[in-house]
Design a protein around this motif. Sequence first.
Motif, PDB file in Angstrom:
ATOM      1  N   VAL A 111      -0.876  29.744  16.509  1.00 50.28           N
ATOM      2  CA  VAL A 111      -1.625  30.640  15.633  1.00 50.28           C
ATOM      3  C   VAL A 111      -2.124  31.847  16.416  1.00 50.28           C
ATOM      4  O   VAL A 111      -2.010  33.002  15.967  1.00 50.28           O
ATOM      5  N   PHE A 112      -2.671  31.603  17.587  1.00 49.22           N
ATOM      6  CA  PHE A 112      -3.230  32.658  18.425  1.00 49.22           C
ATOM      7  C   PHE A 112      -2.143  33.662  18.823  1.00 49.22           C
ATOM      8  O   PHE A 112      -2.328  34.877  18.702  1.00 49.22           O
ATOM      9  N   VAL A 113      -1.003  33.162  19.292  1.00 45.15           N
ATOM     10  CA  VAL A 113       0.099  34.030  19.716  1.00 45.15           C
ATOM     11  C   VAL A 113       0.624  34.846  18.536  1.00 45.15           C
ATOM     12  O   VAL A 113       0.774  36.068  18.621  1.00 45.15           O
ATOM     13  N   CYS A 114       0.899  34.177  17.431  1.00 45.33           N
ATOM     14  CA  CYS A 114       1.443  34.879  16.264  1.00 45.33           C
ATOM     15  C   CYS A 114       0.463  35.919  15.729  1.00 45.33           C
ATOM     16  O   CYS A 114       0.859  37.008  15.303  1.00 45.33           O
ATOM     17  N   PHE A 115      -0.814  35.590  15.755  1.00 46.31           N
ATOM     18  CA  PHE A 115      -1.787  36.562  15.268  1.00 46.31           C
ATOM     19  C   PHE A 115      -1.759  37.818  16.130  1.00 46.31           C
ATOM     20  O   PHE A 115      -1.666  38.930  15.606  1.00 46.31           O
ATOM     21  N   LEU A 116      -1.841  37.663  17.448  1.00 45.64           N
ATOM     22  CA  LEU A 116      -1.926  38.834  18.317  1.00 45.64           C
ATOM     23  C   LEU A 116      -0.653  39.668  18.287  1.00 45.64           C
ATOM     24  O   LEU A 116      -0.711  40.905  18.288  1.00 45.64           O
TER      25      LEU A 116
END
Length: 432
Positions: A326-331
């Motif tokens: 989630v963190f990677v895809c968001f950024l």
Amino acid sequence: MTAKTAKPAAKLIDDCFVLDKDRLPHQEAIGILKARVRPVTGTEQVPLAEACGRFLAEPLVSPRQIPAHDNAAVDGYAFASSGYDFAKGAAFRVIGEASAGHPYQGTLLPGGAVRIFTGAVVPAGLDTVAMQEDVRTDERNGERWAAIPPGLKAGANRRLAGEDTKPGETLVAAGARLRPQDVASAAATGLGAVRCHAPLKVAVLSTGDEILRPGEVFVDGKVYDANAPMLHGLIAATGAEAVDLGVLPDTRESVIGALSEASRKFNVIVISGGASQGQEDHVVASIDALGKRHLWQIAIKPGRPMSFGQIGDCVVLGLPGNPVAVFVCFLMYVRPVLTRLAGGVWPEPTRFPVPTAFTQKKKRGRREFWRARLIRRDGRVLVDKFPRDGSGLISSLREADGFIEVNEDVDEIRIGEVVEFIPFSEFGLGQR
């Protein structure tokens, strides 16, 4: 208070995109996102005190020159360089005083100097200021004189009118997210308000029968929802307004119902979990049923099962369930999409070349984002990869300083090799 205007008539591109690949390469996914998002919010006049962090809707153009007048950069004595000997110095009769906000009002006399303070207007006809600590003063026949030492260049310690900003100069381009220094530039021109895009409204949803909200009593077989609070912080960092709509059970009816309702109230829906092909994963099917899907499955690690589509004018971004993914895809994907939808320019993080402190093999054909931290060794700054790759390891995000981005055609990174490092500060996130 801000005066709001109606939502613009412009719509998102909603023609159907043909998904002809099982997994899209990173750059192709970025290309699809760039092509299909555009600003969707209205604009409003925003007082400067409330403008920091907002996206500028029109260029900030200076109506006047800054500074408005030649002014003193130091406390001292203003004089005309035409009456000064660079090799020997000169003495000038002090004929008056000028301070900030109180210009010299007298008549300039040949050989006269004006006692001046920082920020005060340099009187017309004078062009140089000597620092007060370099000047000797004395009284001669009831008049005050200032002895200027040699070696002072013409124009010294004088700020020129317009040297900071020219009339008509664009100070900040449309689409920029206003920083404190940008607001200061607007204030220096005399503007009291600027036209900005209205904040983007984002709904946050989590899915999964196994999800508990933080604060609830733990039940075996369940997990606490780390994604929603994290997404709230990440969304807030983009300047958008996030609203938590809770956790959806793993049923097609509940997902379709929630997406349908939220699409009528919000500009964007960000939903985590339920993005894979499992029997209980309903997000992608719900987007297809209600609207258009433009992207699904990206050849990256972590974060492969990400989806992007729209329901009417509402953008829907489906993220994986694991927090690191989630963190990677968001950024890398959601953040620039939110920025563009909110009226900003598509942000591209700066990659910094840093040598590695490790060796690591990698599978070809996909782009990977490795959690990493900066270390200092033998006087050099190196980047070291977090030793474990699990996409559920929130500790790896907590301990990292940023990502190492590794391209699809790479199969191994060797110790000492220079890699592309993206610090979290590039995304507006604080340092560890």
